[in-house]
Scaffold this motif. Sequence first.
Motif, PDB file in Angstrom:
ATOM      1  N   PHE A  97       0.821  -1.213   0.000  1.00 46.42           N
ATOM      2  CA  PHE A  97       0.000   0.000   0.000  1.00 46.42           C
ATOM      3  C   PHE A  97       0.860   1.271   0.000  1.00 46.42           C
ATOM      4  O   PHE A  97       1.845   1.383   0.716  1.00 46.42           O
ATOM      5  N   GLY A  98       0.460   2.236  -0.843  1.00 45.20           N
ATOM      6  CA  GLY A  98       1.052   3.563  -0.782  1.00 45.20           C
ATOM      7  C   GLY A  98       2.489   3.666  -1.237  1.00 45.20           C
ATOM      8  O   GLY A  98       3.245   4.480  -0.699  1.00 45.20           O
ATOM      9  N   ASN A  99       2.881   2.867  -2.230  1.00 46.06           N
ATOM     10  CA  ASN A  99       4.211   2.998  -2.814  1.00 46.06           C
ATOM     11  C   ASN A  99       4.088   3.620  -4.211  1.00 46.06           C
ATOM     12  O   ASN A  99       3.083   4.264  -4.525  1.00 46.06           O
ATOM     13  N   GLN A 100       5.090   3.405  -5.033  1.00 46.95           N
ATOM     14  CA  GLN A 100       5.074   3.922  -6.401  1.00 46.95           C
ATOM     15  C   GLN A 100       5.246   2.778  -7.404  1.00 46.95           C
ATOM     16  O   GLN A 100       5.881   2.946  -8.443  1.00 46.95           O
ATOM     17  N   ILE A 101       4.665   1.630  -7.073  1.00 50.20           N
ATOM     18  CA  ILE A 101       4.776   0.458  -7.936  1.00 50.20           C
ATOM     19  C   ILE A 101       4.152   0.766  -9.300  1.00 50.20           C
ATOM     20  O   ILE A 101       3.007   1.208  -9.382  1.00 50.20           O
ATOM     21  N   GLN A 102       4.914   0.503 -10.358  1.00 52.66           N
ATOM     22  CA  GLN A 102       4.465   0.848 -11.706  1.00 52.66           C
ATOM     23  C   GLN A 102       3.745  -0.303 -12.406  1.00 52.66           C
ATOM     24  O   GLN A 102       2.803  -0.070 -13.166  1.00 52.66           O
ATOM     25  N   GLU A 103       4.189  -1.537 -12.151  1.00 45.85           N
ATOM     26  CA  GLU A 103       3.610  -2.685 -12.853  1.00 45.85           C
ATOM     27  C   GLU A 103       3.487  -3.883 -11.912  1.00 45.85           C
ATOM     28  O   GLU A 103       4.333  -4.083 -11.036  1.00 45.85           O
ATOM     29  N   ASN A 114      -1.978  -6.297  -0.864  1.00 50.04           N
ATOM     30  CA  ASN A 114      -2.563  -4.954  -0.879  1.00 50.04           C
ATOM     31  C   ASN A 114      -1.699  -4.076  -1.774  1.00 50.04           C
ATOM     32  O   ASN A 114      -0.569  -3.744  -1.426  1.00 50.04           O
ATOM     33  N   ILE A 115      -2.235  -3.712  -2.937  1.00 46.56           N
ATOM     34  CA  ILE A 115      -1.505  -2.825  -3.847  1.00 46.56           C
ATOM     35  C   ILE A 115      -2.289  -1.537  -4.089  1.00 46.56           C
ATOM     36  O   ILE A 115      -2.106  -0.865  -5.104  1.00 46.56           O
ATOM     37  N   SER A 116      -3.161  -1.199  -3.146  1.00 45.68           N
ATOM     38  CA  SER A 116      -3.906   0.052  -3.253  1.00 45.68           C
ATOM     39  C   SER A 116      -2.956   1.244  -3.175  1.00 45.68           C
ATOM     40  O   SER A 116      -1.870   1.166  -2.607  1.00 45.68           O
ATOM     41  N   LYS A 117      -3.414   2.346  -3.760  1.00 46.36           N
ATOM     42  CA  LYS A 117      -2.664   3.603  -3.756  1.00 46.36           C
ATOM     43  C   LYS A 117      -1.281   3.444  -4.383  1.00 46.36           C
ATOM     44  O   LYS A 117      -0.288   3.949  -3.877  1.00 46.36           O
ATOM     45  N   ASN A 118      -1.242   2.711  -5.489  1.00 44.50           N
ATOM     46  CA  ASN A 118      -0.050   2.603  -6.323  1.00 44.50           C
ATOM     47  C   ASN A 118      -0.447   2.945  -7.756  1.00 44.50           C
ATOM     48  O   ASN A 118      -1.524   2.542  -8.206  1.00 44.50           O
ATOM     49  N   PRO A 119       0.397   3.647  -8.498  1.00 45.30           N
ATOM     50  CA  PRO A 119       0.067   3.980  -9.894  1.00 45.30           C
ATOM     51  C   PRO A 119       0.342   2.804 -10.826  1.00 45.30           C
ATOM     52  O   PRO A 119       0.970   2.953 -11.877  1.00 45.30           O
TER      53      PRO A 119
END
Length: 227
Positions: A71-77, A94-99
């Motif tokens: 949650f809340g990182n800058q994971i791109q893919e 949980n990969i919410s709040k990642n672009p």
Amino acid sequence: MNNDAQQHLNQITRKGRIYYLDISNRDLAGNADLSEFTTLQSFNVANNHFENLDFLNSLPNKDKLQSLNLFGNQIQEIDFAKLFTDFPNLKRINISKNPASAKNLNNLTSEQFSKIIEGIKTKQIQLNCWKGTVLMDLLVHAKELVGRGNTNQQTQAHMSYLQEIVSQPQKTEIRKSAPNNSQNNTRSPNTSIYLLVGGLILFSLAVLWIGYWLGKRKKVAANSMAE
């Protein structure tokens, strides 16, 4: 300013005995060597600045990992096919709040795709529509499966479910705007108070005027009798 993830990990002792590793909320970025975390089952990296999942490649005994909080990182893919293949017992993500966007979805097996959908339903896999395109990517993938002739009931159900949750933010926005419209058509509490006070003032003035009028009539009548 970001902190180096590896420097933080170097300060941790007895890595081989750690089942739950929490490095959340530390502004960490960069790659990380997890090769000494031989018993890791749950990994919390929430609210940092990681841009990819390369740091997971160094984790030994990948079959032990069951929970991953990004949650809340800058994971791109996100490559779900690789993730579920490398970590077969991964249950919670949980990969919410990642672009993030989902890539290589065509590499998913039908079981893996169903695992994603079921995980979303049970909230074991947490995503969001407002940041990143993972949900939309999954929906497009489901539509492509149907378009290629995969029209079994399960795939149709997956597509319908994804269509529903992708459209939820728009429905929520409509629900939020509805009360505002109704509020515009009703009087505010302050307006009601002003009307009540005004009515009481008018009533008091009316009572005083009636009292004055009755008193004046009595006085006129008394004068007439005296004459």
